[in-house]
Write a protein that holds these residues in place. Sequence first.
Motif, short mmCIF file in Angstrom:
data_model
loop_
_atom_site.label_atom_id
_atom_site.label_comp_id
_atom_site.label_asym_id
_atom_site.label_seq_id
_atom_site.Cartn_x
_atom_site.Cartn_y
_atom_site.Cartn_z
N ILE A 77 18.03 48.50 -9.84
CA ILE A 77 18.84 47.66 -8.94
C ILE A 77 20.30 47.65 -9.40
N ASN A 78 20.50 47.44 -10.71
CA ASN A 78 21.86 47.31 -11.23
C ASN A 78 22.59 48.64 -11.32
N ALA A 79 21.81 49.74 -11.25
CA ALA A 79 22.44 51.07 -11.25
C ALA A 79 22.71 51.56 -9.84
N GLY A 80 22.31 50.75 -8.85
CA GLY A 80 22.60 51.15 -7.47
C GLY A 80 21.55 52.06 -6.85
N ARG A 81 20.43 52.28 -7.54
CA ARG A 81 19.40 53.15 -6.96
C ARG A 81 18.43 52.40 -6.06
N ILE A 82 18.26 51.10 -6.32
CA ILE A 82 17.30 50.30 -5.55
C ILE A 82 18.05 49.20 -4.82
N GLU A 83 17.83 49.09 -3.50
CA GLU A 83 18.41 47.98 -2.74
C GLU A 83 17.47 46.78 -2.87
N PHE A 84 18.06 45.64 -3.22
CA PHE A 84 17.27 44.44 -3.43
C PHE A 84 18.00 43.26 -2.82
N ALA A 85 17.30 42.47 -2.02
CA ALA A 85 17.90 41.23 -1.49
C ALA A 85 16.99 40.09 -1.88
N ASP A 86 17.62 39.11 -2.44
CA ASP A 86 16.92 38.02 -3.08
C ASP A 86 16.77 36.88 -2.07
N LYS A 87 15.55 36.56 -1.73
CA LYS A 87 15.34 35.51 -0.73
C LYS A 87 14.35 34.48 -1.25
N HIS A 88 14.41 33.29 -0.67
CA HIS A 88 13.45 32.25 -1.04
C HIS A 88 12.03 32.72 -0.75
N LEU A 89 11.15 32.50 -1.69
CA LEU A 89 9.78 32.99 -1.51
C LEU A 89 9.05 32.31 -0.36
N SER A 90 9.50 31.11 0.00
CA SER A 90 8.82 30.41 1.10
C SER A 90 9.13 31.03 2.45
N ILE A 91 10.17 31.86 2.52
CA ILE A 91 10.50 32.44 3.83
C ILE A 91 10.50 33.95 3.75
N TYR A 92 9.41 34.46 3.22
CA TYR A 92 9.22 35.90 3.10
C TYR A 92 9.64 36.63 4.37
N GLU A 93 9.27 36.05 5.49
CA GLU A 93 9.47 36.80 6.74
C GLU A 93 10.84 36.62 7.34
N ARG A 94 11.62 35.65 6.87
CA ARG A 94 12.81 35.31 7.66
C ARG A 94 13.90 36.37 7.66
N ASN A 95 14.27 36.82 6.49
CA ASN A 95 15.47 37.63 6.44
C ASN A 95 15.20 39.09 6.10
N THR A 96 14.45 39.26 5.04
CA THR A 96 14.26 40.63 4.59
C THR A 96 13.37 41.36 5.55
N VAL A 97 12.45 40.62 6.13
CA VAL A 97 11.50 41.23 7.03
C VAL A 97 11.45 40.34 8.25
N ILE A 98 11.59 40.92 9.38
CA ILE A 98 11.57 40.12 10.58
C ILE A 98 10.28 40.41 11.33
N ARG A 99 9.44 39.43 11.34
CA ARG A 99 8.18 39.62 12.06
C ARG A 99 8.45 39.25 13.50
N VAL A 100 8.30 40.20 14.37
CA VAL A 100 8.64 39.95 15.76
C VAL A 100 7.39 39.93 16.62
N ASN A 101 7.44 39.07 17.58
CA ASN A 101 6.36 38.94 18.53
C ASN A 101 6.71 39.84 19.70
N LEU A 102 6.20 41.03 19.72
CA LEU A 102 6.54 41.94 20.80
C LEU A 102 5.84 41.50 22.06
N SER A 103 6.27 42.09 23.15
CA SER A 103 5.73 41.65 24.44
C SER A 103 4.21 41.84 24.49
#
Lengths: 548, 548
Positions: free
Chosen positions: A121-147
């Motif tokens: 991560i610190n060498a720039g090889r891995i992209e990492f975004a730090d999010k609250h564990l209670s909202i796994y789905e909110r930002n890093t992963v968007i769970r969408v309700n498709l039609s």
Amino acid sequence: MRSTPLARNLVYRPSTASSVLRERVRRPAFIEKLAEPSDLVPLFKNDDYIGWSGFTGVGYPKRIPTAIADHVEANNLQSKNRFNLFVGASVGTEVEDRWAKLDIIARRYPHQVGKEIAKGINAGRIEFADKHLSIYERNTVIRVNLSIGHVAFALISPSKILIVELQAIVEATAITEDGHIVPGASVGASPEILESAENIIIEVNTHLPNLEGLHDISQSFIPPNRQPYLISHPEDRIGKTSIAIDPDRVVAICESHLPDNTGENSPETAESKAIAGHLIDFLSEEVDAGRLPKSLLPLQSGIGNVANSIIGGLAAGPFDKVMVWTEVLQDTFLQFFDSGKLDFATATSIKFSPDGFNHFYSHWSDYKDRLLLRSQQVANAPEIIRRLGIIAMNTPLEVDIYGHANSTCALGSRMLNGLGGSADFLRNAKLSIMHTPSSRPTKNDPTGISCIVPFVSHVDQTEHDLDVIVTEQGLADLRGLSPRERAPVIIQKCAHPDYKDLLLDYYERSLHECLAAGRGHEPHMLRNAFKFYTHFMEHNTMKIDGWD
Amino acid sequence: MRSTPLARNLVYRPSTASSVLRERVRRPAFIEKLAEPSDLVPLFKNDDYIGWSGFTGVGYPKRIPTAIADHVEANNLQSKNRFNLFVGASVGTEVEDRWAKLDIIARRYPHQVGKEIAKGINAGRIEFADKHLSIYERNTVIRVNLSIGHVAFALISPSKILIVELQAIVEATAITEDGHIVPGASVGASPEILESAENIIIEVNTHLPNLEGLHDISQSFIPPNRQPYLISHPEDRIGKTSIAIDPDRVVAICESHLPDNTGENSPETAESKAIAGHLIDFLSEEVDAGRLPKSLLPLQSGIGNVANSIIGGLAAGPFDKVMVWTEVLQDTFLQFFDSGKLDFATATSIKFSPDGFNHFYSHWSDYKDRLLLRSQQVANAPEIIRRLGIIAMNTPLEVDIYGHANSTCALGSRMLNGLGGSADFLRNAKLSIMHTPSSRPTKNDPTGISCIVPFVSHVDQTEHDLDVIVTEQGLADLRGLSPRERAPVIIQKCAHPDYKDLLLDYYERSLHECLAAGRGHEPHMLRNAFKFYTHFMEHNTMKIDGWD
């Protein structure tokens, strides 16, 4: 649109199923999908999105990730086959750190622990975004309700939104008649990962006991269809004992005999015992003054040696019928149970040492009715933390004189372990407590790093969120204090003597300057606010000569 | 221990009660306690703890605070009689700013708005601690369940914990047969203030209509006895239409004819319209892609001209059957209602302009079934915000290139308006959006302040909490991006052209340095991180020559 499962031309070996596997897998059709890990390796291609079970190095898939790593090594695919990896929290280093070292992780959300992965991560090889564990789905992963009505897995990239096929690999200790998954000793984000996965592979771990009954798995909904979590006490159950999945998405199962690769828990030190002592004194005073019940309020405790000392101290402490609502249980919770003072505990993961797990599994009947594991979305839910009035205790890297804390990035930039659930708990707790040594050693100075600084180099917890700061020096009760009242208290009670005068001088000069300029609410000298760090980067110690 | 009410030797004037007052006050015993404000002034002594109703300058007591201020002026008690003042949020400037100017506020929790009060805070005369509005009771005020079973009001001072007698002064538009209070056009923290007050004085406002039915008041509990808020849709009611109190604690009532002293709402500008345009385009794309329903999700919107432009834009926009779950309603919500596109709105306060209130009260029957006011503890509850999947939109002072935001302190030190509920909403929203102009003028430079900076001087919202940043320049969608991916997007889409190159140069130099040093997760040059500010303090512009 849902794609069809990816399993094409797979070699299945149902006849090799062991009798214990046949007992654990109660859906016969899944035995027909029994495969060898090495046969599954070709399913995973460069740039794939992969979700694993696992939390704090427990309950993760072991054989298939290892087979993929073996394949990469054997074929010199390092830095070529690269995957986007999603796990609720961390998994065993023999898997995750090995993948990081092979440079086959392109993106890793939403939490990680491990030397090699942090290095990537610190060498720039891995992209990492730090999010609250209670909202796994909110930002890093968007769970969408498709039609069409089901939940898909989408990821936003800098240029566009991708709806991707997620391949899930999860560990189970049993599979029900419906094909539902009984996890190992963690739940983490598995329910959400499985819900949005196109393809599912299950490692059935027959080394572990069948843990059916240990888990409380509730369905997660997407707004506007969410419902309250009807939990008013730590022991309330709101779900089922297994994770529901669509059996048609199961591509293969494997058998695994590998234990969770946990190490020893961090040993206590004189420092961690001193911190725990201050904290237990403080809680005792709150009980004596009638501000807390004698059983306290449900406890959350982080991991590490201070956490171990606190829980160990409580096992010998004055409180009775204590409840625990936390993220992770460590070995000292076993003592706490055995002391008779802990009535009930719930978490999303059990991170015992190998000896701890042996003790736990061999006394399973003593513990099983006093323990529940839930998904991290429930364990860390602000809703429940606030309702129960949790007492939250966590370790930062550093705190500043006004009560902001850095949980993640050394020198503002170098990612260590990630945020985890610290902010879920600290913001919503009834009492939010951070504990840290007052200083840390550097190569040339045993107190070269002060953990109390003028301005933290990265803010993960704000001044609006912390009630109490504790170091081995003492405890600062910040409840109800304005910033100008907080700074002297934090410095006097918590700072290491080597830094007290420097910090007080910073505060007093800042106060003088800022009052004169009509900006004295939270006094700072911005030109000097990071001087501890800039000096440290050159001299390996924060001991500056002064503020001029 | 509960003390007896403070009313000793008070002169009551029940015979002076107007017929409208007798109609509004349905508990006859309270008419017997009718008093003139000036007769109540002696009840308030130096160092008293006082709680008022009121939120965003609406629903606050007007006559008694004014009588106290008159008394202070007439007797030269400025800076001598000083009070500790607790109000859910802000009240009218003719009261609060006047008190601040007279220097009779020693402590003011947990929110404030107003020039004079900010001046007092920044000059060191007023102690102020900024807390999330959803947890009024947690830090600044500790509501304790004493052994006798009722809730007392306690405050922690730097040296000790005080259990103090709180005197409450609240506005009502009616009083029920039980003595319960029907508030004005805000609820705020009144239920919590009244629950812990030893003595209660009620200003019955007969200028306003009787607003009975507008409010949904739920009881607040103290852990471990809290229960879920059973709200799954904005229109769900969970409480009563009035605030329950102990009638024996009522010391006096007064009649008031004074309107809420609201001003005009901030006018729209070309800039605010451009921001609203970007935002509505973004929401439309989310709907078109199936990631949001056509009615969106319930909206929260802050106050100010951008908020007005957004809500005004929605009134003319493509979305139907919209719901609002927010803290404060401004005039544009009336247009939104009248457009037929807003189905239902709930908040803790209505802050209309005088004309807006006239329109609202004269069309009361059109609005009354489409509107509910709740306590700030409910309106801002993380539990409900997360469950409903709110789309939250708020204005910061500034944001940085990694997505941290400053909502409160200019130059890290000068308190402006306080945090309010911004962090309650932004952390728990389904979509958290901050909108700001890209720059602000200084005396000598029309774009002297960049609202996009390398490192914000005070962090109120962390990078873990923001999804979208919008300026008049454009919109940055940060969902799923790592810090290294966020910075270029924020700079390119949101920064003012005058600062783009400087910011990109900061990012690129930081990236280069930090990758080389193995700390490249969130690249910074700490020696330069605050250079925009230090330059601004000397030159009244952030336009530095460069980073060397």
